[in-house]
Design a protein around this motif. Sequence first.
Motif, PDB file in Angstrom:
ATOM      1  N   VAL A  25      22.581   6.951  34.038  1.00 47.82           N
ATOM      2  CA  VAL A  25      22.179   8.341  34.312  1.00 47.82           C
ATOM      3  C   VAL A  25      23.405   9.245  34.385  1.00 47.82           C
ATOM      4  O   VAL A  25      23.420  10.352  33.820  1.00 47.82           O
ATOM      5  CB  VAL A  25      21.372   8.410  35.625  1.00 47.82           C
ATOM      6  CG1 VAL A  25      21.121   9.861  36.034  1.00 47.82           C
ATOM      7  CG2 VAL A  25      20.047   7.681  35.474  1.00 47.82           C
ATOM      8  N   LEU A  26      24.439   8.798  35.085  1.00 50.11           N
ATOM      9  CA  LEU A  26      25.652   9.611  35.221  1.00 50.11           C
ATOM     10  C   LEU A  26      26.353   9.796  33.876  1.00 50.11           C
ATOM     11  O   LEU A  26      26.894  10.874  33.601  1.00 50.11           O
ATOM     12  CB  LEU A  26      26.605   8.952  36.220  1.00 50.11           C
ATOM     13  CG  LEU A  26      26.121   8.945  37.680  1.00 50.11           C
ATOM     14  CD1 LEU A  26      27.095   8.171  38.562  1.00 50.11           C
ATOM     15  CD2 LEU A  26      25.961  10.373  38.204  1.00 50.11           C
ATOM     16  N   ALA A  30      26.862  13.392  32.338  1.00 53.52           N
ATOM     17  CA  ALA A  30      28.207  13.885  32.029  1.00 53.52           C
ATOM     18  C   ALA A  30      28.296  14.336  30.580  1.00 53.52           C
ATOM     19  O   ALA A  30      28.963  15.340  30.269  1.00 53.52           O
ATOM     20  CB  ALA A  30      29.233  12.789  32.312  1.00 53.52           C
ATOM     21  N   GLY A  31      27.620  13.619  29.684  1.00 50.55           N
ATOM     22  CA  GLY A  31      27.628  14.017  28.275  1.00 50.55           C
ATOM     23  C   GLY A  31      26.966  15.358  28.053  1.00 50.55           C
ATOM     24  O   GLY A  31      27.469  16.209  27.294  1.00 50.55           O
ATOM     25  N   ILE A  32      25.828  15.585  28.708  1.00 54.25           N
ATOM     26  CA  ILE A  32      25.133  16.877  28.563  1.00 54.25           C
ATOM     27  C   ILE A  32      25.944  17.996  29.207  1.00 54.25           C
ATOM     28  O   ILE A  32      26.039  19.113  28.669  1.00 54.25           O
ATOM     29  CB  ILE A  32      23.729  16.773  29.176  1.00 54.25           C
ATOM     30  CG1 ILE A  32      22.877  15.811  28.347  1.00 54.25           C
ATOM     31  CG2 ILE A  32      23.062  18.140  29.255  1.00 54.25           C
ATOM     32  CD1 ILE A  32      21.523  15.515  28.943  1.00 54.25           C
ATOM     33  N   ALA A  33      26.546  17.712  30.377  1.00 52.13           N
ATOM     34  CA  ALA A  33      27.394  18.722  31.028  1.00 52.13           C
ATOM     35  C   ALA A  33      28.593  19.070  30.159  1.00 52.13           C
ATOM     36  O   ALA A  33      29.012  20.237  30.089  1.00 52.13           O
ATOM     37  CB  ALA A  33      27.858  18.212  32.389  1.00 52.13           C
ATOM     38  N   CYS A  64      34.300  16.144  32.575  1.00 54.34           N
ATOM     39  CA  CYS A  64      33.061  15.590  32.014  1.00 54.34           C
ATOM     40  C   CYS A  64      33.358  14.576  30.914  1.00 54.34           C
ATOM     41  O   CYS A  64      32.672  13.557  30.797  1.00 54.34           O
ATOM     42  CB  CYS A  64      32.179  16.707  31.468  1.00 54.34           C
ATOM     43  SG  CYS A  64      31.445  17.743  32.751  1.00 54.34           S
ATOM     44  N   GLY A  65      34.377  14.863  30.096  1.00 52.09           N
ATOM     45  CA  GLY A  65      34.740  13.925  29.040  1.00 52.09           C
ATOM     46  C   GLY A  65      35.217  12.602  29.604  1.00 52.09           C
ATOM     47  O   GLY A  65      34.803  11.519  29.161  1.00 52.09           O
ATOM     48  N   ILE A  66      36.099  12.679  30.609  1.00 52.69           N
ATOM     49  CA  ILE A  66      36.586  11.446  31.244  1.00 52.69           C
ATOM     50  C   ILE A  66      35.449  10.734  31.976  1.00 52.69           C
ATOM     51  O   ILE A  66      35.296   9.509  31.888  1.00 52.69           O
ATOM     52  CB  ILE A  66      37.737  11.768  32.216  1.00 52.69           C
ATOM     53  CG1 ILE A  66      38.940  12.316  31.435  1.00 52.69           C
ATOM     54  CG2 ILE A  66      38.127  10.536  33.014  1.00 52.69           C
ATOM     55  CD1 ILE A  66      40.053  12.839  32.317  1.00 52.69           C
ATOM     56  N   GLY A  67      34.634  11.535  32.692  1.00 54.50           N
ATOM     57  CA  GLY A  67      33.512  10.945  33.426  1.00 54.50           C
ATOM     58  C   GLY A  67      32.521  10.260  32.504  1.00 54.50           C
ATOM     59  O   GLY A  67      32.020   9.172  32.810  1.00 54.50           O
ATOM     60  N   PHE A  71      31.745   6.410  32.994  1.00 54.42           N
ATOM     61  CA  PHE A  71      30.377   5.993  33.327  1.00 54.42           C
ATOM     62  C   PHE A  71      29.734   5.215  32.184  1.00 54.42           C
ATOM     63  O   PHE A  71      28.925   4.309  32.427  1.00 54.42           O
ATOM     64  CB  PHE A  71      29.533   7.217  33.689  1.00 54.42           C
ATOM     65  CG  PHE A  71      29.923   7.862  34.984  1.00 54.42           C
ATOM     66  CD1 PHE A  71      30.112   7.099  36.120  1.00 54.42           C
ATOM     67  CD2 PHE A  71      30.107   9.243  35.069  1.00 54.42           C
ATOM     68  CE1 PHE A  71      30.475   7.698  37.336  1.00 54.42           C
ATOM     69  CE2 PHE A  71      30.479   9.840  36.250  1.00 54.42           C
ATOM     70  CZ  PHE A  71      30.667   9.063  37.387  1.00 54.42           C
ATOM     71  N   ARG A  72      30.070   5.568  30.941  1.00 56.24           N
ATOM     72  CA  ARG A  72      29.528   4.815  29.814  1.00 56.24           C
ATOM     73  C   ARG A  72      30.063   3.387  29.826  1.00 56.24           C
ATOM     74  O   ARG A  72      29.331   2.429  29.553  1.00 56.24           O
ATOM     75  CB  ARG A  72      29.906   5.506  28.503  1.00 56.24           C
ATOM     76  CG  ARG A  72      29.298   4.858  27.263  1.00 56.24           C
ATOM     77  CD  ARG A  72      27.785   4.958  27.279  1.00 56.24           C
ATOM     78  NE  ARG A  72      27.342   6.332  27.126  1.00 56.24           N
ATOM     79  CZ  ARG A  72      26.090   6.740  27.331  1.00 56.24           C
ATOM     80  NH1 ARG A  72      25.173   5.859  27.724  1.00 56.24           N
ATOM     81  NH2 ARG A  72      25.755   8.000  27.168  1.00 56.24           N
ATOM     82  N   TYR A  73      31.351   3.248  30.169  1.00 52.41           N
ATOM     83  CA  TYR A  73      31.926   1.900  30.268  1.00 52.41           C
ATOM     84  C   TYR A  73      31.233   1.109  31.375  1.00 52.41           C
ATOM     85  O   TYR A  73      30.869  -0.063  31.194  1.00 52.41           O
ATOM     86  CB  TYR A  73      33.428   1.993  30.546  1.00 52.41           C
ATOM     87  CG  TYR A  73      34.064   0.656  30.837  1.00 52.41           C
ATOM     88  CD1 TYR A  73      34.385  -0.225  29.807  1.00 52.41           C
ATOM     89  CD2 TYR A  73      34.318   0.261  32.150  1.00 52.41           C
ATOM     90  CE1 TYR A  73      34.950  -1.459  30.075  1.00 52.41           C
ATOM     91  CE2 TYR A  73      34.881  -0.970  32.426  1.00 52.41           C
ATOM     92  CZ  TYR A  73      35.203  -1.826  31.389  1.00 52.41           C
ATOM     93  OH  TYR A  73      35.752  -3.045  31.661  1.00 52.41           O
ATOM     94  N   LEU A  74      31.058   1.744  32.545  1.00 53.66           N
ATOM     95  CA  LEU A  74      30.384   1.056  33.648  1.00 53.66           C
ATOM     96  C   LEU A  74      28.939   0.722  33.284  1.00 53.66           C
ATOM     97  O   LEU A  74      28.429  -0.352  33.649  1.00 53.66           O
ATOM     98  CB  LEU A  74      30.418   1.936  34.903  1.00 53.66           C
ATOM     99  CG  LEU A  74      31.780   2.112  35.566  1.00 53.66           C
ATOM    100  CD1 LEU A  74      31.695   3.107  36.708  1.00 53.66           C
ATOM    101  CD2 LEU A  74      32.307   0.765  36.058  1.00 53.66           C
ATOM    102  N   ASP A  75      28.284   1.629  32.564  1.00 49.49           N
ATOM    103  CA  ASP A  75      26.912   1.380  32.125  1.00 49.49           C
ATOM    104  C   ASP A  75      26.865   0.131  31.239  1.00 49.49           C
ATOM    105  O   ASP A  75      26.028  -0.766  31.445  1.00 49.49           O
ATOM    106  CB  ASP A  75      26.407   2.609  31.364  1.00 49.49           C
ATOM    107  CG  ASP A  75      25.048   2.374  30.716  1.00 49.49           C
ATOM    108  OD1 ASP A  75      24.227   1.629  31.291  1.00 49.49           O
ATOM    109  OD2 ASP A  75      24.813   2.933  29.634  1.00 49.49           O
TER     110      ASP A  75
END
Length: 537
Positions: A25-26, A30-33, A64-67, A71-75
């Motif tokens: 979700v995060l 973050a991608g949309i933000a 947002c780019g870093i996040g 978060f994608r890596y953690l996902d």
Amino acid sequence: MTAALFRLLAIAAPSKALPALLAGVLAAGAGIALIGTAAWIIASAALQPPLSALALAITLVRACGIGRAVFRYLDRLLSHRLAFACYEDLQQATYLRSAATIPLREGNVREGAFLHDLLTGCETLRDFYLRTVPQPLIAGMLTAVSCTALLPLIPWGALLIAFLYLLHLALPHLLHETELRAESTVYREILLDRLDGRTELTAVGTRTQAQRQLDHAAEDFQRKQNDKRTKRERLFTGLDVLRVAVWILLIVLLMPRVADGILTGVQYAVWVLVLEAVLSEYRSLPSASLGAVEAVRAAETILPSKKNLSEKKLSTSLPAFILDAPLIAAQNITFGYHPSVPIVRELSFTIQRGEHTAIIGESGAGKTTLASLLLRLWEADSGTISYRGVPHTALSADASRALFGASMQGSYLFSTSTRDNFLRLHANMDEQRMWQALETAQLADVVRALPAGLDEPLGANAARLSGGQRSRLLTALALASEAPLLLLDEPTAGLDAERGARLIEGVLTALDARGGTLIVITHDLPLLDRMKQVIEL
């Protein structure tokens, strides 16, 4: 269907599933933000906003780019850990289900079905945790937030987005896809059959005909798979077109709000790109929806139902063993692989605790068959086998086998290492017990001489060991169980007389120390002097 879904969800531990879902979700948020902030910067730059606002927006883009990357890596990390942990449980459930079907009087006629479930079925269920569950939940949360924000501006647009979300989930079910398990099973059964008999087929000159039969089965299976894939691609293309059409419609519906002064031009630009980002999250929904159906079908085959689980618990809890009863009491057992050709006829015997027993007889007399009956790999045609006073009819096969540590001819050894072979059978076994079992089986010196010792790879089915070493490793694995009964099939085969005598002496010493009992199938006549009972077939 609902029950199967709940069984699937129950396998995933909340402590692993919820962090993976939160990371997904995060990452999406973050991608949309990131897209929304970038749209604001591009649209407002020409209006010369305050430098502080631009600096804040640029910082937000970076954050947002870093996040999104983090978060994608953690996902990916958390969801794959969850999926493969569940994948292991599902494969074990498939193995247990196949073991529960023993004996198969018809032979290996269901190998194709088991192979399909172990490969395709378990992979489908693995993807259930990777793609089927997370995407609809993540897209649903984004849809709820978008509709809430859009509702004051264009109520019909909010309803349209919600309808599009539901349509992506429901429309794929109109395909009415057929289950290809039967076709896959047929193909795999023919493949396994041809592989097992390839030497004989070549020898008699019918290999080409067998290949044509296999090719026909493969082509039929592939054709049905291609038809299924084509239908899916047409549906997905249609939904892609519909999604773009809805996005254009939403853009058109928002234009009057700019003319009315409700939205600024910059806000309108942000909405255009944010809506496109939200709707792009719907691309994976049709596959997830179809994956749910496939997962339910696979779960109904692979996972036991509540009824089966309750029956299994009941069978393993009924009744308690009688401590002073014989370990095994066979009464008038008869068995034959073909009803008209009995191998064992009206056989009766008892084995008391500490009464080491040898089973002897000519080749083909039924020694290994009798061992398989005791282990309940086969069930007797008539008669009764009691275990500690409990008839086999009142016990599950698992409860009966729990009394044995067994080494049978043809047993499989894993290719990894000696340590891994021990741990696969005895998960909490320490290294000291491994060495004790190897010492008793006269194999410790061989394992110590290996470059990596206990961790040295053994090759496919322990091909790097000699026949005698392989037999001794099987004996060590059986000894490690510490079950009251140790069943060994020709443990001294391939050994010289001196080493074979040391092996039996070590086994008997270890069993006497813990009150165990040996049942040995043997052609080694000097060994009979150490036995308290001999069953001759």
